[in-house]
Enzyme design. Structure first.
Site, PDB file in Angstrom:
ATOM      1  N   ARG A 104       0.858  -1.186   0.000  1.00 17.56           N
ATOM      2  CA  ARG A 104       0.000   0.000   0.000  1.00 17.56           C
ATOM      3  C   ARG A 104       0.892   1.233   0.000  1.00 17.56           C
ATOM      4  NH1 ARG A 104      -1.446   2.619   4.568  1.00 17.56           N
ATOM      5  NH2 ARG A 104      -1.454   0.787   5.913  1.00 17.56           N
ATOM      6  N   HIS A 122      -3.860   4.153   4.607  1.00 21.32           N
ATOM      7  CA  HIS A 122      -4.918   3.147   4.702  1.00 21.32           C
ATOM      8  C   HIS A 122      -6.240   3.739   4.244  1.00 21.32           C
ATOM      9  CE1 HIS A 122      -8.097   0.896   6.907  1.00 21.32           C
ATOM     10  NE2 HIS A 122      -7.410  -0.125   6.444  1.00 21.32           N
ATOM     11  N   TYR A 179       3.967   5.513  11.265  1.00 14.80           N
ATOM     12  CA  TYR A 179       4.295   4.140  11.635  1.00 14.80           C
ATOM     13  C   TYR A 179       5.177   3.387  10.638  1.00 14.80           C
ATOM     14  CZ  TYR A 179       0.145   3.374   8.659  1.00 14.80           C
ATOM     15  OH  TYR A 179      -0.765   3.393   7.635  1.00 14.80           O
TER      16      TYR A 179
END
Length: 395
Positions: free
Chosen positions: A287, A291, A300
């Protein structure tokens, strides 16, 4: 075919005597069984064609026109996705779940399906929807809050988007069991992500599909991040190997290789149609974006990780192959760029012209025969709406 290692990292050791918890951590960090995994690949990141005796037959007759079609699919679905992201940032959509970086997994698998196959998506399968003939602007109604889906699932055998994580795999399994009992030779494909693979619904789907030999393909897009949790926080073995415990085959495919995704999914769907039961396909991809638009991936994950995967971009990979094989010229790419711009304009125009929904539709069909509490809530909502008009008049 290439081989990669998914060996776990070595645990840190502290000075002094190990506690029971640290011993467990050390044991879990050892290289798990089956850590050396096969990654099915037909196009390298540089766009070079490689052979695979098992899966080559499924794309052996692909024509230059079909290759250009796959490239067009990926480019236009990415453009649509980018427009949707921009529209959300401009306040036109409430939320958007981007598919950036996952175009090959979606287009390859989507083009492997037949018209009579049935598809159960999550909420990120915009490329699959494109392959099934769903108007991309219909995908935006739900994210704008004007409808609950915007298309008829029966028209394209493409189910409405599912927000509840993993639940669509149960729906797909039940549907596939029905297909089998009806004696049809069609198949079902269920999409989900690496995060959903930890859901109980997915485990139950694997159990039922295996026991009843259901004609279903479980297509896991492993983009390696379940929002902010990396895959290694969810499993000690590659995801595709979970299928072994349920008694059906699993395979890992390079999710940034559209040819490999096409071939592997064709193989799995043919198994399903011929009565051989379920298959788990793990498309190992990444990805590239957030998200959803409410997420900040910089919190993160490292930029270096994203940059490494950008070098494996599925669109650039196929373009390199098309150019090296003389299957596409500059005229083709220029025409596609113009088509992409036109799609972007149409998406913006359609979204901004979408009518507001009936504010009271939410109270319809809650109960078959009506209910006093719903009537009370409707009246309260009506009074609330009327208060805005009263304030305007007061000014």
């Amino acid at each position: 075919m290439t081989v990669e290692s998914t060996a776990a990292r070595k645990p840190r050791r502290s000075a002094g005597t190990k506690s029971a918890a640290s011993k467990r951590t050390g044991a879990a960090a050892k290289k798990p069984p089956g850590a050396e995994v096969e990654l099915i690949q037909l196009l390298t990141p540089e766009g070079e064609r490689v052979k695979d005796a098992t899966y080559d037959p499924y794309v052996a007759d692909i024509t230059p026109e079909e290759l250009r079609g796959l490239y067009r699919d990926m480019v236009l679905s990415r453009r649509f996705d980018a427009e949707a992201t921009a529209l959300q940032r401009q306040g036109e959509l409430g939320l958007w779940a981007s598919m950036l970086g996952q175009e090959a997994a979606q287009i390859g698998s989507g083009r492997a399906t037949r018209d009579d196959d049935y598809v159960f998506p999550t909420y990120r399968e915009h490329g699959v929807a494109w392959c099934r003939g769903v108007d991309p602007t219909n995908l935006l109604g739900m994210f704008r809050g004007v409808n609950n889906g915007g298309w008829d699932p029966k028209s394209n055998n493409f189910h409405l988007y599912t927000i509840v994580i993993g639940s669509q795999t149960l729906h797909a399994t039940g549907y596939a069991m029905g297909v089998s009992k009806d004696g049809a030779d069609s198949a079902v494909i269920a999409y989900f992500g690496d995060g959903a693979s930890s859901q109980g619904d997915v485990a139950e789907s694997f159990t039922f599909s295996a026991v009843y030999n259901a004609p279903v393909v479980f297509f896991c897009q492993n983009n390696q991040w379940a929002i902010s949790e990396p895959t290694e926080k969810q499993t000690r073995v590659p995801l595709y190997q979970r299928a072994q415990g349920y008694g059906f085959p699993g395979v890992r495919v390079d999710g940034n290789d559209v040819l490999a995704c096409l071939a592997v999914t064709k193989w799995a769907l043919e198994r399903a149609r011929s009565g051989e039961g379920p298959t788990l396909v793990e498309a190992y991809t990444y990805r590239m974006g957030a998200h959803t638009t409410s997420d900040d991936p910089s919190k993160y994950r490292a930029d270096e990780e994203r940059e490494a995967w950008e070098a494996k971009d599925p669109i650039l990979r196929l373009r390199a192959y098309l150019e090296a094989s003389n299957h596409a010229d500059e005229g083709f790419f220029a025409e596609l760029e113009a088509e992409s711009e036109a799609l972007g304009r149409r998406v913006r125009e359609v979204v901004r012209a979408m009518p507001d929904p009936d504010h009271f539709a939410i109270f319809e069909n809650v109960y078959a025969d009506g209910h006093a509490l719903v009537d009370e809530e409707r009246a309260q909502f009506a009074a609330y709406q009327a208060s805005f008009a009263d304030e305007g008049e007061g000014k």
